[in-house]
Write a protein that holds these residues in place. Sequence first.
Motif, PDB file in Angstrom:
ATOM      1  N   PRO A 128      -8.071   2.459   4.705  1.00 50.52           N
ATOM      2  CA  PRO A 128      -9.219   1.988   3.909  1.00 50.52           C
ATOM      3  C   PRO A 128      -8.873   0.922   2.877  1.00 50.52           C
ATOM      4  CG  PRO A 128      -8.601   4.231   3.295  1.00 50.52           C
ATOM      5  CD  PRO A 128      -7.838   3.902   4.539  1.00 50.52           C
ATOM      6  N   GLU A 129      -7.598   0.812   2.511  1.00 51.41           N
ATOM      7  CA  GLU A 129      -7.206  -0.197   1.525  1.00 51.41           C
ATOM      8  C   GLU A 129      -6.575  -1.425   2.168  1.00 51.41           C
ATOM      9  OE1 GLU A 129      -8.593   0.474  -0.987  1.00 51.41           O
ATOM     10  OE2 GLU A 129      -8.681   2.653  -1.123  1.00 51.41           O
TER      11      GLU A 129
ATOM     12  N   ILE B 265       0.827  -1.203   0.000  1.00 42.43           N
ATOM     13  CA  ILE B 265       0.000   0.000   0.000  1.00 42.43           C
ATOM     14  C   ILE B 265       0.866   1.259   0.000  1.00 42.43           C
ATOM     15  CG2 ILE B 265      -1.723   1.291   1.329  1.00 42.43           C
ATOM     16  CD1 ILE B 265      -2.720  -1.449   2.371  1.00 42.43           C
ATOM     17  N   ALA B 266       2.037   1.202   0.628  1.00 45.78           N
ATOM     18  CA  ALA B 266       2.935   2.370   0.710  1.00 45.78           C
ATOM     19  C   ALA B 266       3.819   2.438  -0.537  1.00 45.78           C
ATOM     20  CB  ALA B 266       3.778   2.274   1.977  1.00 45.78           C
ATOM     21  N   ASP B 267       3.191   2.420  -1.701  1.00 42.55           N
ATOM     22  CA  ASP B 267       3.915   2.524  -2.980  1.00 42.55           C
ATOM     23  C   ASP B 267       4.956   1.430  -3.135  1.00 42.55           C
ATOM     24  OD1 ASP B 267       2.496   4.854  -3.726  1.00 42.55           O
ATOM     25  OD2 ASP B 267       3.831   6.062  -2.477  1.00 42.55           O
ATOM     26  N   GLY B 268       4.540   0.206  -2.826  1.00 43.32           N
ATOM     27  CA  GLY B 268       5.482  -0.904  -2.859  1.00 43.32           C
ATOM     28  C   GLY B 268       6.095  -1.167  -4.206  1.00 43.32           C
TER      29      GLY B 268
ATOM     30  N   ARG C 237     -12.964   0.152  -6.806  1.00 44.00           N
ATOM     31  CA  ARG C 237     -11.516   0.150  -6.979  1.00 44.00           C
ATOM     32  C   ARG C 237     -10.838   0.930  -5.845  1.00 44.00           C
ATOM     33  NH1 ARG C 237      -9.501  -0.932 -12.217  1.00 44.00           N
ATOM     34  NH2 ARG C 237      -7.684   0.365 -11.718  1.00 44.00           N
ATOM     35  N   PRO C 238      -9.585   0.601  -5.528  1.00 42.21           N
ATOM     36  CA  PRO C 238      -8.865   1.359  -4.490  1.00 42.21           C
ATOM     37  C   PRO C 238      -8.854   2.851  -4.811  1.00 42.21           C
ATOM     38  CG  PRO C 238      -7.622  -0.583  -5.150  1.00 42.21           C
ATOM     39  CD  PRO C 238      -8.765  -0.464  -6.114  1.00 42.21           C
TER      40      PRO C 238
ATOM     41  N   ALA D 106      -9.407  -5.585  -9.640  1.00 41.35           N
ATOM     42  CA  ALA D 106      -8.200  -4.890 -10.090  1.00 41.35           C
ATOM     43  C   ALA D 106      -7.434  -4.305  -8.911  1.00 41.35           C
ATOM     44  CB  ALA D 106      -8.582  -3.772 -11.068  1.00 41.35           C
ATOM     45  N   GLN D 107      -6.110  -4.361  -9.000  1.00 43.54           N
ATOM     46  CA  GLN D 107      -5.214  -3.740  -8.023  1.00 43.54           C
ATOM     47  C   GLN D 107      -5.453  -4.231  -6.591  1.00 43.54           C
ATOM     48  OE1 GLN D 107      -3.501  -2.612 -10.964  1.00 43.54           O
ATOM     49  NE2 GLN D 107      -2.601  -1.632  -9.182  1.00 43.54           N
TER      50      GLN D 107
END
Length: 342
Positions: free
Chosen positions: A82-83, A50-53, A127-128, A161-162
């Motif tokens: 939330p994600e 989630i942290a821009d992995g 979607r996220p 998705a995602q």
Amino acid sequence: MTSPYRSHAEQERALIDALASGRMPHAWLLAGPEGIGKAGFARRAATFLIADGDWRAEQGADSLSIDPDDQVARLVANEAHPEFLWLKREVPEAKRPKDGSAGKDEDIARNITIGQVRSLLNRLRVRPGNARWRAVVIDSIDDLERSAANALLKTLEEPPAQTVFFLVSHQPGRLLPTIRSRCRLLRFSPLDDVAMRSVLQSRLSDADSEEIEALLRVGRGSPGRALLFGALRLAEIDARLRAIADSGDPDNRLRVELAKSLSGTAERRRFEAMLAQATALSANLARTAEGERLPRALAARDRIVDVAALAASWSEDPATVTFVVGNALAAISGDARSAPRR
């Protein structure tokens, strides 16, 4: 967010490489014995994702570590992002306290219900919106009701998705084959003694060396299992079990003392720990025994394994079961005086 489980570096590398390649699997099956850090790994992986992995992976990240002061890390740690979705067994609504607290551990349901899965799937329809990725942890997938597993399977066949699923499993062989086939498998093994000792010492700073070693034996490579018994005075039980096996306890004194110390409902957790310790001790004695002692040690190991497996369904009280375990250990010495007395 630094992991105490150094042996998970290989699994971290696999996930980072998948992200960096641009071919991130939509579901990961985290398989291995209970209590070795699979759920902790899932949380670390979810936080990293989630942290821009994917960006971090492309920049050459060598671990899943994220600064605990990072906003995503804080939110995930509090299960408030939330994600980040975490599915686990819960206390049924009818048994939850009116003050809104989580409720008692003994009231937690035996399974993750179809209702919980349906609620999760409803949240996945959108979607996220607060991060590039959404992470779903199911701890554990083994706990799903059959109908819940079937509902989840449909989503794994057509994943949102995602969204990445991290499915924690202690017994992957019991899962639906169709669920296993739709996941990338990551195997987790029990920790070695060095890693176990490091984890226990960091978590139990007040424990002395005897207690740490007793927990090491009962944990059998699982820090979670060892920590579960961490406040149960295991060194005392361990010393009595070993004394019974070494001496044969010819006057029954040690067996009687141990049985008395574990009787009553308040001692249930210590009784369960004793069964685990006796199982580990008898297995070790069977591995190291020689000569005439070997068949006695093998018989004791088999007897204790059988007793431990059946203890939950026996109507006998813990004191009686403890005495049966003590008899098996006492017989290893070969001293005729150690035979059980009535």
